[in-house]
Every structure is written in C-alpha cells, then in structure tokens.
Write a protein that holds these residues in place. Structure first.
Motif, PDB file in Angstrom:
ATOM      1  N   LEU A  45     -15.759   0.445  -4.882  1.00  8.95           N
ATOM      2  CA  LEU A  45     -14.943   1.337  -4.069  1.00  8.95           C
ATOM      3  C   LEU A  45     -13.747   1.827  -4.876  1.00  8.95           C
ATOM      4  CD1 LEU A  45     -14.814  -0.674  -0.712  1.00  8.95           C
ATOM      5  CD2 LEU A  45     -16.374   1.170  -1.330  1.00  8.95           C
ATOM      6  N   PRO A  46     -13.269   3.043  -4.623  1.00  8.35           N
ATOM      7  CA  PRO A  46     -12.061   3.511  -5.300  1.00  8.35           C
ATOM      8  C   PRO A  46     -10.891   2.563  -5.044  1.00  8.35           C
ATOM      9  CG  PRO A  46     -13.133   5.308  -4.131  1.00  8.35           C
ATOM     10  CD  PRO A  46     -13.845   4.056  -3.713  1.00  8.35           C
ATOM     11  N   GLY A  47     -10.234   2.119  -6.112  1.00  8.16           N
ATOM     12  CA  GLY A  47      -9.081   1.235  -5.984  1.00  8.16           C
ATOM     13  C   GLY A  47      -9.424  -0.236  -5.970  1.00  8.16           C
ATOM     14  N   SER A  48     -10.705  -0.610  -6.063  1.00 12.23           N
ATOM     15  CA  SER A  48     -11.088  -2.014  -5.963  1.00 12.23           C
ATOM     16  C   SER A  48     -10.641  -2.791  -7.192  1.00 12.23           C
ATOM     17  CB  SER A  48     -12.599  -2.146  -5.780  1.00 12.23           C
ATOM     18  OG  SER A  48     -13.294  -1.646  -6.901  1.00 12.23           O
ATOM     19  N   SER A  49     -10.398  -4.106  -6.984  1.00 10.54           N
ATOM     20  CA  SER A  49      -9.990  -4.990  -8.065  1.00 10.54           C
ATOM     21  C   SER A  49     -11.057  -6.069  -8.236  1.00 10.54           C
ATOM     22  CB  SER A  49      -8.631  -5.625  -7.745  1.00 10.54           C
ATOM     23  OG  SER A  49      -8.743  -6.515  -6.647  1.00 10.54           O
ATOM     24  N   SER A  50     -10.722  -7.108  -8.948  1.00 13.76           N
ATOM     25  CA  SER A  50     -11.693  -8.162  -9.225  1.00 13.76           C
ATOM     26  C   SER A  50     -11.729  -9.228  -8.135  1.00 13.76           C
ATOM     27  CB  SER A  50     -11.361  -8.831 -10.563  1.00 13.76           C
ATOM     28  OG  SER A  50     -10.049  -9.365 -10.534  1.00 13.76           O
ATOM     29  N   SER A  51     -10.822  -9.116  -7.143  1.00 14.36           N
ATOM     30  CA  SER A  51     -10.780 -10.093  -6.061  1.00 14.36           C
ATOM     31  C   SER A  51     -11.005  -9.362  -4.749  1.00 14.36           C
ATOM     32  CB  SER A  51      -9.430 -10.812  -6.047  1.00 14.36           C
ATOM     33  OG  SER A  51      -8.371  -9.880  -5.860  1.00 14.36           O
ATOM     34  N   THR A  52     -10.771 -10.032  -3.623  1.00 13.39           N
ATOM     35  CA  THR A  52     -10.882  -9.332  -2.344  1.00 13.39           C
ATOM     36  C   THR A  52      -9.713  -8.369  -2.179  1.00 13.39           C
ATOM     37  OG1 THR A  52      -9.708 -11.102  -1.164  1.00 13.39           O
ATOM     38  CG2 THR A  52     -12.119 -11.230  -1.253  1.00 13.39           C
ATOM     39  N   ASP A  53      -9.991  -7.236  -1.550  1.00 10.47           N
ATOM     40  CA  ASP A  53      -9.001  -6.179  -1.371  1.00 10.47           C
ATOM     41  C   ASP A  53      -8.882  -5.794   0.094  1.00 10.47           C
ATOM     42  OD1 ASP A  53      -8.628  -5.827  -4.185  1.00 10.47           O
ATOM     43  OD2 ASP A  53     -10.493  -4.664  -4.242  1.00 10.47           O
ATOM     44  N   GLU A 113      -4.470 -10.325  -7.042  1.00  9.03           N
ATOM     45  CA  GLU A 113      -4.440 -11.305  -5.965  1.00  9.03           C
ATOM     46  C   GLU A 113      -5.518 -10.970  -4.928  1.00  9.03           C
ATOM     47  OE1 GLU A 113      -2.580 -13.897  -5.968  1.00  9.03           O
ATOM     48  OE2 GLU A 113      -0.852 -13.481  -7.240  1.00  9.03           O
ATOM     49  N   SER A 114      -5.731 -11.900  -3.992  1.00  4.52           N
ATOM     50  CA  SER A 114      -6.632 -11.646  -2.872  1.00  4.52           C
ATOM     51  C   SER A 114      -5.850 -10.969  -1.753  1.00  4.52           C
ATOM     52  CB  SER A 114      -7.234 -12.959  -2.365  1.00  4.52           C
ATOM     53  OG  SER A 114      -8.036 -13.558  -3.352  1.00  4.52           O
ATOM     54  N   GLU A 115      -6.397  -9.874  -1.237  1.00  8.82           N
ATOM     55  CA  GLU A 115      -5.727  -9.113  -0.181  1.00  8.82           C
ATOM     56  C   GLU A 115      -6.615  -8.960   1.042  1.00  8.82           C
ATOM     57  OE1 GLU A 115      -3.264  -8.063  -3.651  1.00  8.82           O
ATOM     58  OE2 GLU A 115      -5.392  -7.649  -3.409  1.00  8.82           O
ATOM     59  N   ARG A 116      -5.973  -8.727   2.173  1.00  8.54           N
ATOM     60  CA  ARG A 116      -6.692  -8.410   3.409  1.00  8.54           C
ATOM     61  C   ARG A 116      -5.761  -7.597   4.307  1.00  8.54           C
ATOM     62  NH1 ARG A 116     -10.847 -11.459   6.808  1.00  8.54           N
ATOM     63  NH2 ARG A 116     -10.872 -10.284   8.745  1.00  8.54           N
ATOM     64  N   GLY A 117      -6.341  -6.604   5.025  1.00 10.25           N
ATOM     65  CA  GLY A 117      -5.619  -5.885   6.060  1.00 10.25           C
ATOM     66  C   GLY A 117      -6.001  -6.442   7.422  1.00 10.25           C
ATOM     67  N   ASN A 118      -5.022  -6.912   8.183  1.00 10.98           N
ATOM     68  CA  ASN A 118      -5.298  -7.509   9.491  1.00 10.98           C
ATOM     69  C   ASN A 118      -5.107  -6.536  10.655  1.00 10.98           C
ATOM     70  OD1 ASN A 118      -6.061 -10.141   8.721  1.00 10.98           O
ATOM     71  ND2 ASN A 118      -3.914 -10.740   8.465  1.00 10.98           N
ATOM     72  N   THR A 119      -4.073  -5.707  10.588  1.00 18.56           N
ATOM     73  CA  THR A 119      -3.770  -4.811  11.706  1.00 18.56           C
ATOM     74  C   THR A 119      -3.215  -3.495  11.176  1.00 18.56           C
ATOM     75  OG1 THR A 119      -3.240  -6.683  13.153  1.00 18.56           O
ATOM     76  CG2 THR A 119      -2.475  -4.533  13.854  1.00 18.56           C
ATOM     77  N   ILE A 120      -3.611  -2.393  11.798  1.00 17.85           N
ATOM     78  CA  ILE A 120      -3.099  -1.077  11.445  1.00 17.85           C
ATOM     79  C   ILE A 120      -2.608  -0.369  12.702  1.00 17.85           C
ATOM     80  CG2 ILE A 120      -5.387   0.016  11.588  1.00 17.85           C
ATOM     81  CD1 ILE A 120      -4.486   1.815   9.223  1.00 17.85           C
ATOM     82  N   ILE A 121      -1.481   0.344  12.585  1.00 19.98           N
ATOM     83  CA  ILE A 121      -0.906   1.083  13.712  1.00 19.98           C
ATOM     84  C   ILE A 121      -0.545   2.487  13.258  1.00 19.98           C
ATOM     85  CG2 ILE A 121       0.025  -0.974  14.845  1.00 19.98           C
ATOM     86  CD1 ILE A 121       2.825  -0.045  13.750  1.00 19.98           C
ATOM     87  N   LYS A 122      -0.339   3.371  14.220  1.00 19.61           N
ATOM     88  CA  LYS A 122       0.203   4.707  13.960  1.00 19.61           C
ATOM     89  C   LYS A 122       1.714   4.623  14.065  1.00 19.61           C
ATOM     90  CE  LYS A 122      -0.778   9.562  14.995  1.00 19.61           C
ATOM     91  NZ  LYS A 122      -1.447   9.824  13.716  1.00 19.61           N
ATOM     92  N   THR A 123       2.418   5.280  13.156  1.00 17.73           N
ATOM     93  CA  THR A 123       3.871   5.241  13.156  1.00 17.73           C
ATOM     94  C   THR A 123       4.435   6.537  13.744  1.00 17.73           C
ATOM     95  OG1 THR A 123       3.798   5.980  10.836  1.00 17.73           O
ATOM     96  CG2 THR A 123       4.083   3.626  11.249  1.00 17.73           C
ATOM     97  N   ALA A 124       5.730   6.503  14.055  1.00 18.35           N
ATOM     98  CA  ALA A 124       6.359   7.617  14.762  1.00 18.35           C
ATOM     99  C   ALA A 124       6.363   8.907  13.958  1.00 18.35           C
ATOM    100  CB  ALA A 124       7.792   7.230  15.153  1.00 18.35           C
TER     101      ALA A 124
END
Length: 310
Positions: free
Chosen positions: A26-34, A56-67
């Motif tokens: 995927l575009p932007g992927s690294s050698s660990s979880t993203d 490092e190992s990354e994860r996205g848990n929650t996403i919101i719309k901002t003002a």
C-alpha cells in the motif's frame, strides 16, 4: 492482516475508514503494522487506500470529522498515542491529505493508545489507556491537544483507576465524561477541562467481564453500552454467556435502569447511537441464535438492535 476499526461519513455520501494493516503493497506502508486509511464511495467502491506508518507498529482506532471539514484519528504508534489530523481534501485523494501527525507519550508510562477522540472547540480530546513502566497495569488515559497545531495541552493517566482504560469520551458542560473498565467492573467518570478528576462510579456484578465501550449524553444523564458476564449486582440477569449490557445513569452517575440482551452464547455491544423518541441503536456482535437474536449466519455475526427505554 487488514482490519477496520472505525468509520465516518464524508460530504459526498461515502465514508473514510481506519484500522490496521500489515500489507506492504500500500502507498505509505512500512515494515511493521501501519494505520490503514481508505475512502469508500457512496456505492461501496474503493476510491483510494493508503497506509500511515513508521518503523514502529501503528493502528488507527477511531476517526471523526472535525469542525473545519477535515478529519482526525487516534490510535497508537509504538508506546505513544497517535493523533493524525487530515485535511478536507482527504475525501478526494490521499495526496497531501495530512495536516499534521504527532506521537505523544505520558512521562513514566508506556503502551499509550487512544481509543476515542472528540473535538471540543479548538481542542481535540482523547480517551485511552497507558501502562506503568514498572507494573504493566493499564490506567485510563486523558489527552488534550490543539486542533490547529497538534501541540499537547495536557496528558495524564488517572492512577486512581488502576487496571483500567477509557474506551469512549464525550464532552459535557463542565468538562468530559469517560466510559470503560476498572479491574473487573465497568467504569464511568468525569474530568474537568484540564483532566482533573470529578465523580467516579463503577458498576457490575460477580462476573469479571463488565465494561462499557460506548456512551451517549442525554438530557438527564447518560446511556452506556458494553458487555457483561454477570447476572447480579447492577446486572438484571443473564441471557447466557456474555450479554450486551445497556445502562442509563443520571448526571451524577446514579443508576437509573439496566438491561441485558442476547442469547445463550456470547453477545457484545460496541457502539450506542441516539435514535428517535427515546430509542437507541446498538451495534455489536453475536454468536447466539436464540433469545433476543433472530438467526445466525455462522460463527460470530454483526448484530444491530434498537431499544426503546421507558
């Protein structure tokens, strides 16, 4: 491994989704979880997909719309809790979509992660968990940062709720209310605008799997959803195994009503949303095919139900 954790609507009828990926193509992927980030059209087709990551190992848990029309997500990056601010242009393309991204560490702690995020005026507010350096016991994490720059305003771990975490956070007039778990009990507590603790309540029964994953603010208190394997104490009874648990409490945390839903197998509640005329939509999962559950597609299914409180 490609897994989604959160979804938010976009202005064109589609949605942005975030989660975790170990894919390296995927575009932007690294050698660990993203962090996995994708745009889905209003008809369900994939507009674009990208990864956000480091060594490092990354994860996205929650996403919101901002003002400002953009978006913000939280999760983790290594031992830090991660916040990424996206521009409104993320709805069309991942090119140049990141406004800023920052990793934050609470001094004296490791394993920091953001589970929930909300906007309060010029600030983004985070609820999550962090581990102690010597005793790897989690405590609820509260973080607050400037939405325009990402500058950290405050970050603290609420040590008096040991072995706990905050799955959800909502803004109230005096500050914020957070819901999660403390030890074997479900936890709800308030903090002021600077994260100083206010009232604290725990709920549960004799089981050791009582927790809240989601909270909504009502005119006279709060409605919470999670799961329980108890059948006494604050729990009105068991349907069998783990049940979806809904509780309504007053503004000071006093219990008003409590309900369980499910069948003889395990049923879990992940999110509660306000419906109409005192009704609430609950989304979670079920392994049951009896009791309150109509049918089963096999193994664990998505389960949605509408509940009208008296």
């Amino acid at each position: 491994m490609d897994e989604l954790s959160s979804v938010v609507a976009t202005s064109d009828g589609g949605c942005l989704v975030t989660g975790i990926t170990s894919s390296t193509d995927l575009p932007g992927s690294s050698s660990s979880t993203d962090v996995l980030l994708a745009k889905i059209s209003g008809t369900g087709t994939l507009d674009w997909v990208a990864a956000i990551g480091t060594a490092e190992s990354e994860r996205g848990n929650t996403i919101i719309k901002t003002a400002d029309g953009g978006f913000a997500l939280t999760g983790y990056s290594g031992d830090h809790f991660l916040v990424v601010k996206l521009k409104a242009s993320a709805e069309q393309s991942p090119d140049g979509m990141i406004d800023w991204q920052e990793r934050y560490l609470v001094p004296g702690h490791k394993g920091c992660t953001g589970y929930s995020i909300t906007q309060d005026g010029d600030a983004l507010v985070i609820g999550g968990r962090a581990l102690g350096m010597d005793i790897a016991r989690p405590g609820p994490l509260f973080g607050k940062l400037d939405v325009a720059t990402g500058n950290l305003l405050t970050a603290r771990v609420l040590e008096n709720h040991g072995d706990g975490l905050a799955f959800d956070i909502e803004t109230i007039g005096s500050g914020y209310v957070l819901a999660g778990r403390s030890g074997c009990e479900a936890l709800v507590f308030s903090v002021d605008k600077n994260g100083n603790p206010g009232w604290v309540r725990t709920y549960g029964g004799a089981g050791c799997l009582d927790l809240f994953r989601s909270i909504v603010v009502t005119s006279d208190g709060y409605v919470l959803v999670g799961e329980t394997n108890s059948k006494n104490g604050d729990i009105p009874g068991s349907k069998g195994g783990i049940d979806v648990w809904l509780m309504k409490i007053g503004n000071d945390g006093t219990r008003i009503s409590s309900y369980t839903f499910g069948g003889k197998d395990d049923d879990k509640g992940d999110e509660v949303l306000t419906g109409s005329a005192d009704s609430y939509m609950i989304v979670g999962s079920t392994r049951s095919k009896s009791g309150d559950v109509s049918g089963n597609k096999g193994l664990s299914d998505i389960w949605a139900l509408e509940v009208k409180l008296p």
